[in-house]
Design a protein around this motif. Structure first.
Motif, short mmCIF file in Angstrom:
data_model
loop_
_atom_site.label_atom_id
_atom_site.label_comp_id
_atom_site.label_asym_id
_atom_site.label_seq_id
_atom_site.Cartn_x
_atom_site.Cartn_y
_atom_site.Cartn_z
N GLY A 145 17.79 -48.06 18.69
CA GLY A 145 18.57 -49.29 18.74
C GLY A 145 18.79 -49.80 20.15
N HIS A 146 19.53 -50.89 20.25
CA HIS A 146 19.79 -51.51 21.54
C HIS A 146 21.13 -52.23 21.53
N PRO A 160 24.02 -41.13 19.99
CA PRO A 160 25.11 -41.42 19.05
C PRO A 160 24.82 -42.67 18.24
N SER A 161 25.60 -42.90 17.21
CA SER A 161 25.42 -44.09 16.38
C SER A 161 25.69 -45.34 17.21
N LEU A 162 25.09 -46.45 16.78
CA LEU A 162 25.32 -47.71 17.49
C LEU A 162 26.79 -48.13 17.45
N ASP A 163 27.50 -47.77 16.37
CA ASP A 163 28.92 -48.07 16.30
C ASP A 163 29.69 -47.35 17.41
N LYS A 164 29.32 -46.08 17.66
CA LYS A 164 29.98 -45.34 18.73
C LYS A 164 29.59 -45.90 20.10
N LEU A 165 28.32 -46.24 20.26
CA LEU A 165 27.89 -46.78 21.55
C LEU A 165 28.56 -48.12 21.85
N ARG A 194 19.11 -56.07 28.05
CA ARG A 194 19.08 -55.27 26.82
C ARG A 194 19.06 -53.79 27.19
N PHE A 195 20.04 -53.05 26.70
CA PHE A 195 20.10 -51.61 26.91
C PHE A 195 19.43 -50.93 25.72
N LEU A 196 18.40 -50.13 26.02
CA LEU A 196 17.52 -49.55 25.01
C LEU A 196 17.83 -48.06 24.87
N PHE A 197 18.05 -47.60 23.65
CA PHE A 197 18.50 -46.24 23.41
C PHE A 197 17.40 -45.42 22.73
N MET A 205 22.25 -38.58 27.00
CA MET A 205 21.47 -39.32 26.02
C MET A 205 20.49 -40.21 26.79
N PHE A 206 19.38 -40.56 26.16
CA PHE A 206 18.38 -41.38 26.83
C PHE A 206 18.74 -42.86 26.68
N ARG A 207 18.60 -43.55 27.81
CA ARG A 207 18.83 -44.98 27.87
C ARG A 207 17.88 -45.60 28.89
N GLY A 208 17.57 -46.86 28.69
CA GLY A 208 16.86 -47.66 29.67
C GLY A 208 17.42 -49.07 29.58
N PHE A 209 16.93 -49.96 30.43
CA PHE A 209 17.42 -51.34 30.32
C PHE A 209 16.34 -52.31 30.80
#
Length: 340
Positions: A100-101, A195-200, A89-92, A116-120
């Motif tokens: 979101g994820h 960014p929006s989840l649609d863009k991601l 799961r990639f966590l934003f 942008m910040f992300r984790g997994f």
């Protein structure tokens, strides 16, 4: 030329368990990080580098057991994940999952935008492995979320400006006059908005959605070359997509699928090429010798050296191939040229 020095077998990978400032944070303290090709982004100077030769991109990896978390961070260059094993799961967002994820499984590719910040997090119980491509020879330092710094200090890790990690539990001390890395300000965090989840989702290609390109020079009986990351039209017959990205990549990523016994004749390229075997057994034959690669192995092919591929395993081969540059170059087939 010693091709064996350019082959990194999965069984020979040398992990670093304290590569980053979050290495002792509960939930993140069981992860292993690897630098396979290029210097990578480790904050530990003792991180082992398998193939230090510059390629224009870096190859790294992460191995984590179930529930293990890689903390929230931002990158200056592209970060692309090839899911080799396990479900992730990639966590934003600046706090894990606030924005979101996205979930991904074996064979999927996920490219996360820069700034942008992300984790997994590893979702299932077994140990999983991510093969990772980072943009440029110098991918820059990792920018960590504020909460990561707070937890790191509690467990004896201090990050200095320039990206050096000091482990006070080992008796290391902060050098006199050294400056600590700044915790991101509220203003900086606002600039790193998710960014929006649609863009991601535009950066996610499930394995089941990958389709071969009939115009690929490598395509033939039992052989498909599927585009994954193609920033622009290429000289070897690929149109942009499915991942183009509004952020720079600086490389192409393809998925090579071969039926049992299928082969690709000797061919040459002038750009850097790194091959990762996702499943099966792949023979790579060159004038300098022949290598047999298994699942999890990585090989960087010398520029200009002819290479031929053959699927040795009864269930075929799936391999991911990174080629340097946004516009992958033409392919030359020496035997065809000699016969013309």
């Amino acid at each position: 030329m010693d091709l064996a020095k350019r082959l990194v077998r999965y069984a020979d990978l040398v992990p670093c368990t304290n590569a980053f400032v979050d290495a002792r944070t509960p939930g993140s303290d069981r992860k292993e990080n690897f630098t396979i090709v290029g210097p990578g982004v480790s904050e530990n100077p003792n991180q082992h580098v398998h193939v230090p030769e510059p390629h224009g991109f870096n190859i790294g990896a992460a191995r984590q057991p179930g529930g293990c978390l890689n903390s929230q961070h931002s990158h200056e260059t592209a970060e692309v994940f090839v899911i080799h094993s396990g479900h992730w799961r990639f966590l934003f967002g600046v706090n894990a999952g606030d924005d979101g994820h996205l979930d991904a499984g074996p064979g999927d590719v996920v490219s996360v935008p820069i700034h942008m910040f992300r984790g997994f997090k590893k979702l299932d119980d077994e140990v999983g492995f991510l093969w990772v491509v980072l943009g440029q020879d110098d991918p820059g330092k990792v920018l960590w979320a504020p909460k990561v710094f707070e937890l790191a200090r509690q467990y004896g890790l201090v990050l200095l400006k320039g990206g050096r990690l000091v482990d006070t539990t080992l008796g290391e001390t902060v050098p006199e006059g050294a400056q600590l890395e700044d915790v991101p300000s509220d203003e900086l965090i606002r600039r790193l908005a998710t960014p929006s989840l649609d863009k991601l989702a535009q950066g996610h290609v499930p394995f089941s959605a990958m389709r071969g390109n009939a115009r690929s020079p490598l395509a033939g009986p039992g052989v498909e070359e599927c585009p994954v990351i193609t920033p622009t039209a290429t000289r070897d017959g690929f149109e942009p997509g499915p991942i183009v990205g509004w952020w720079p990549h600086g490389f192409n990523l393809r998925c090579l699928r071969m039926s049992p016994g299928a082969s690709v004749p000797p061919h040459e390229r002038d750009e850097a090429e790194v091959i990762f075997v996702h499943s099966g057994t792949l023979e790579v034959a060159t004038p300098q010798g022949t290598l047999v690669m298994g699942a999890g192995d990585t090989f960087t092919t010398p520029k200009g050296l002819a290479r031929a591929f053959r699927a040795l395993s009864s269930d075929g081969v799936v391999a991911y191939v990174v080629r340097g540059g946004d516009e992958a170059g033409e392919v030359r087939f020496p035997e065809r040229l000699a016969a013309a």
